[in-house]
Motif scaffolding. Structure first.
Motif, mmCIF file in Angstrom:
data_model
loop_
_atom_site.group_PDB
_atom_site.id
_atom_site.type_symbol
_atom_site.label_atom_id
_atom_site.label_comp_id
_atom_site.label_asym_id
_atom_site.label_seq_id
_atom_site.Cartn_x
_atom_site.Cartn_y
_atom_site.Cartn_z
ATOM 1 N N PHE A 160 0.791 -1.235 0.000
ATOM 2 C CA PHE A 160 0.000 0.000 0.000
ATOM 3 C C PHE A 160 0.824 1.286 0.000
ATOM 4 O O PHE A 160 0.266 2.372 -0.114
ATOM 5 N N TRP A 161 2.137 1.185 0.112
ATOM 6 C CA TRP A 161 2.922 2.374 0.434
ATOM 7 C C TRP A 161 3.234 3.231 -0.806
ATOM 8 O O TRP A 161 3.329 2.724 -1.918
ATOM 9 N N PRO A 162 3.433 4.540 -0.619
ATOM 10 C CA PRO A 162 3.671 5.464 -1.737
ATOM 11 C C PRO A 162 5.125 5.425 -2.219
ATOM 12 O O PRO A 162 5.891 4.544 -1.841
ATOM 13 N N GLU A 163 5.506 6.405 -3.024
ATOM 14 C CA GLU A 163 6.822 6.395 -3.661
ATOM 15 C C GLU A 163 7.943 6.918 -2.769
ATOM 16 O O GLU A 163 9.108 6.751 -3.096
ATOM 17 N N THR A 164 7.598 7.555 -1.676
ATOM 18 C CA THR A 164 8.644 8.110 -0.813
ATOM 19 C C THR A 164 8.262 7.997 0.651
ATOM 20 O O THR A 164 7.070 8.026 0.997
ATOM 21 N N THR A 165 9.259 7.853 1.491
ATOM 22 C CA THR A 165 9.049 7.789 2.934
ATOM 23 C C THR A 165 8.882 9.175 3.532
ATOM 24 O O THR A 165 8.103 9.375 4.466
ATOM 25 N N THR A 166 9.614 10.135 3.001
ATOM 26 C CA THR A 166 9.791 11.437 3.659
ATOM 27 C C THR A 166 8.988 12.536 2.998
ATOM 28 O O THR A 166 9.078 12.747 1.787
ATOM 29 N N ARG A 167 8.225 13.236 3.832
ATOM 30 C CA ARG A 167 7.587 14.489 3.420
ATOM 31 C C ARG A 167 8.128 15.603 4.312
ATOM 32 O O ARG A 167 8.550 15.333 5.444
ATOM 33 N N GLN A 168 8.159 16.836 3.779
ATOM 34 C CA GLN A 168 8.639 17.947 4.610
ATOM 35 C C GLN A 168 7.466 18.847 4.981
ATOM 36 O O GLN A 168 6.619 19.160 4.154
ATOM 37 N N PHE A 169 7.432 19.211 6.255
ATOM 38 C CA PHE A 169 6.304 19.953 6.807
ATOM 39 C C PHE A 169 6.761 21.298 7.348
ATOM 40 O O PHE A 169 7.836 21.417 7.943
ATOM 41 N N ILE A 170 5.903 22.287 7.150
ATOM 42 C CA ILE A 170 6.162 23.613 7.713
ATOM 43 C C ILE A 170 4.906 24.086 8.419
ATOM 44 O O ILE A 170 3.783 23.771 8.007
ATOM 45 N N ASN A 171 5.103 24.803 9.515
ATOM 46 C CA ASN A 171 3.964 25.284 10.281
ATOM 47 C C ASN A 171 3.356 26.498 9.588
ATOM 48 O O ASN A 171 3.896 27.608 9.644
ATOM 49 N N LYS A 172 2.226 26.268 8.920
ATOM 50 C CA LYS A 172 1.595 27.341 8.153
ATOM 51 C C LYS A 172 0.989 28.402 9.070
ATOM 52 O O LYS A 172 0.876 29.577 8.696
ATOM 53 N N THR A 319 -3.439 16.957 17.585
ATOM 54 C CA THR A 319 -3.814 18.317 17.985
ATOM 55 C C THR A 319 -3.149 19.369 17.105
ATOM 56 O O THR A 319 -3.801 20.342 16.680
ATOM 57 N N LEU A 320 -1.870 19.187 16.826
ATOM 58 C CA LEU A 320 -1.128 20.205 16.075
ATOM 59 C C LEU A 320 -1.186 20.015 14.564
ATOM 60 O O LEU A 320 -0.814 20.923 13.819
ATOM 61 N N ALA A 321 -1.618 18.847 14.110
ATOM 62 C CA ALA A 321 -1.577 18.550 12.672
ATOM 63 C C ALA A 321 -2.213 19.632 11.798
ATOM 64 O O ALA A 321 -1.664 19.972 10.738
ATOM 65 N N PRO A 322 -3.361 20.221 12.174
ATOM 66 C CA PRO A 322 -3.958 21.255 11.313
ATOM 67 C C PRO A 322 -3.083 22.483 11.113
ATOM 68 O O PRO A 322 -3.305 23.260 10.181
ATOM 69 N N GLN A 323 -2.083 22.684 11.986
ATOM 70 C CA GLN A 323 -1.216 23.852 11.838
ATOM 71 C C GLN A 323 -0.188 23.684 10.719
ATOM 72 O O GLN A 323 0.412 24.664 10.278
ATOM 73 N N TYR A 324 0.010 22.444 10.245
ATOM 74 C CA TYR A 324 1.103 22.159 9.325
ATOM 75 C C TYR A 324 0.607 21.839 7.921
ATOM 76 O O TYR A 324 -0.525 21.392 7.721
ATOM 77 N N GLU A 325 1.505 22.066 6.962
ATOM 78 C CA GLU A 325 1.227 21.673 5.585
ATOM 79 C C GLU A 325 2.479 21.060 4.973
ATOM 80 O O GLU A 325 3.611 21.341 5.389
ATOM 81 N N SER A 326 2.252 20.205 3.998
ATOM 82 C CA SER A 326 3.351 19.566 3.286
ATOM 83 C C SER A 326 3.927 20.556 2.280
ATOM 84 O O SER A 326 3.184 21.252 1.588
ATOM 85 N N LEU A 327 5.249 20.596 2.199
ATOM 86 C CA LEU A 327 5.928 21.607 1.386
ATOM 87 C C LEU A 327 6.611 20.958 0.194
ATOM 88 O O LEU A 327 7.194 19.879 0.302
ATOM 89 N N ALA A 328 6.552 21.627 -0.948
ATOM 90 C CA ALA A 328 7.194 21.130 -2.163
ATOM 91 C C ALA A 328 8.711 21.180 -2.024
ATOM 92 O O ALA A 328 9.250 21.903 -1.180
#
Length: 539
Positions: A160-172, A319-328
């Motif tokens: 089921f897994w996608p093409e990469t393990t790592t995503r980068q997140f920034i606090n929007k 709790t904090l997840a809504p503060q973050y977004e995945s960054l290109a």
């Protein structure tokens, strides 16, 4: 004196493991020992995730042992396996089973001939589930088979897994609080991190409690996921399965980034960030559990501004997840024309090498293989990955299943999985025919990968991906590369930490490259290139 003390400490660790496993003295008498109710006693070691609970609490595992007619004495290892393994294998008295992702490597099989059992005839006699995996996914048999045709370790397939393990997140939310835009290159990222540090980005009145950047601990054995080496993609380098030892392919040529000028530029940038107080000061001393807990912040007050992880709730909690977004992916600078890339990990995410090995000295090989066979039943494998039916998985009664949310609503699904079961560290076969509805974290991983999609789609899978998992090396070449890599990583990983925290990469670079070359890195590149070319020509 210190070196002697270190050797004694490693031997002591190994002795502890040996006595804990029982070896050939306890539970390994002629024909094997049994319990009063007739179960065969086995010993096993597994390398598990630091979060994972005691195996005695896993209902699915107790049922598997019961069905296989075995009782297993487990050694659960979550740290320092490399040191412990060395002493264990050198001693030659190993448990019936050693389990975990590449816990025993092809190089170990080559270095310790005769220590592990060729499972080929046992699979035919006692493991129809393993044989079915081989038949339905022939690549799994290729992964398992050594050059001499023998099978010492069994793989996994988790589908089921996608093409990469790592995503980068920034606090929007921090960006919004400070009126900042998403960074698009390293220079802009630096400026954003400075603002995070100096301007009370989380808005709690304390301008000193923000950690602008944090990344996973690297240790001494090479790189893994959630580390800033993914920024090498800014310069056009495509990592494969995290390229833990530095090797990558560029336009069909095998290279190693440890001696690449682009790696020097990355280290210099990270030192610039560290010197400005923008990177967690404990980044090289914290363990993975601390890395995760720090990012969870305090209530709804976040602590980390920019980081890397698997999935947002797994990284920072519900709790904090809504503060973050995945960054290109970021460019190196505004004028950079390099083709952006990322780490391509599909193979290592969905397949695994040497997930379980069997000791040649085991007195209970048939019983051990029956236990192994149960793990590869797709319904059991589903529980190996996500947890027991009832608590972690719903049986819908029509032949289909659904991953349940955590029993504790405050816990994210990723932590729940890793806490309650073997998860990705276990041997398994998730058949394509299995009907399973994934949990919310796996569903959201796809959306969080979207910003990376253009870079991932742009990767030339034929010329820029190193298919390490599917390449088998000769005993001689394996031994050569192992020795060279040990020497190389001893130098390079210490310099990685030193240069980021103290600087000096520009001044020391030429001398450093010369020293790395003395470890045999060029010979390793030559060996890998030969096997890579052979693989490409036949696939």
């Amino acid at each position: 004196m210190k070196k002697s003390m270190s050797i004694l400490a490693v031997l002591a660790l190994g002795a502890g493991l040996l006595s804990g496993c029982g070896g050939s003295d306890e539970g390994s008498s002629e024909g094997g020992q049994t319990t009063p109710d007739g179960k065969v006693k086995l010993t096993a070691i597994m390398t598990k995730h630091p979060l994972t609970q005691e195996f005695s609490k896993m209902e699915w595992l107790q049922k598997v042992e019961e069905k296989a007619g075995v009782e297993i004495e487990w050694q659960e290892v979550s740290a320092d396996w490399g040191q412990k393994k060395g002493a264990l294998l050198a001693g030659g008295d190993i448990p019936d089973l050693i389990i975990g992702p590449n816990a025993i490597t092809d190089a170990d099989y080559a270095q310790f001939p005769g220590l592990f059992e060729d499972m080929t005839p046992l699979i035919a006699a006692d493991a129809p589930n393993v044989q079915k995996m081989f038949d339905e996914k022939p690549e799994t048999k290729a992964i398992a088979t050594q050059l001499d045709g023998k099978i010492y370790g069994l793989p996994k397939y988790q589908r089921f897994w996608p093409e990469t393990t790592t995503r980068q997140f920034i606090n929007k939310q921090w960006l919004e609080n400070l009126g900042l835009k998403e960074p698009t290159n390293w220079d802009e990222l630096y400026d954003v991190l400075v603002a995070f540090k100096e301007k009370d980005a989380n808005g709690n009145g304390d301008a000193n409690d923000e950690i602008p950047m944090d990344f996973a601990p690297s240790g001494t054995g090479g790189f893994g996921a959630f580390m800033p080496t993914v920024l090498l993609g800014s310069q056009g380098i495509t990592l494969t399965d995290n390229s833990g030892q530095g090797y990558f392919v560029e336009d069909g040529q095998v290279k190693n980034f440890f001696t690449d000028e682009r790696y020097k530029d990355l280290v210099a940038f990270l030192h610039k960030c560290y010197a400005a107080g923008l990177i967690n000061t404990e980044v090289f001393t914290q363990d993975y559990t601390k890395y995760q807990s720090v990012a969870r912040g305090n209530g709804d007050t976040a602590a980390v501004g920019f980081t890397w992880g698997w999935e947002v709730t797994d990284r920072v909690g519900n709790t904090l997840a809504p503060q973050y977004e995945s960054l290109a992916p970021l460019k190196e600078n505004a004028g950079s024309s390099d083709q952006l890339s990322w780490t391509y990990d599909y193979n290592s995410l969905n397949y695994g090498v040497n997930m379980v090995s069997l000791a040649s000295t085991s007195k209970n090989k048939d019983a051990a293989m029956k236990f192994i066979n149960e793990l590869y039943d797709p319904t059991v494998s589903m529980q190996v990955l996500f947890g027991s039916i009832g608590t972690n998985i719903e049986d819908k009664g029509d032949g289909s299943y659904a991953v349940l949310p955590p029993e504790d609503a405050a816990m994210d699904p990723g932590t729940w999985k890793w806490t309650t079961t073997w998860a990705d560290n276990g041997p398994m076969y998730i058949a394509d025919s299995l009907k399973l509805e994934l949990g919310t974290d796996m569903q959201s991983v796809g959306a969080q990968t979207e910003p990376l999609k253009a870079a991932l789609d742009g990767i030339d899978k034929e010329k820029d991906v190193l298919p390490s998992m599917f390449i088998k090396y000769s005993v001689e070449d394996n031994n050569t590369m192992t020795l060279n890599n040990t020497a190389m990583l001893s130098l390079t990983m210490s310099k990685w930490a030193e240069w980021i925290t103290k600087g000096g990469v520009e001044e020391q670079w030429n001398e450093y490259v010369g020293n790395v070359q003395k470890t045999g890195i060029d010979k390793n590149i030559e060996i890998i290139q030969k096997y890579y070319d052979e693989y490409v020509s036949t696939h």
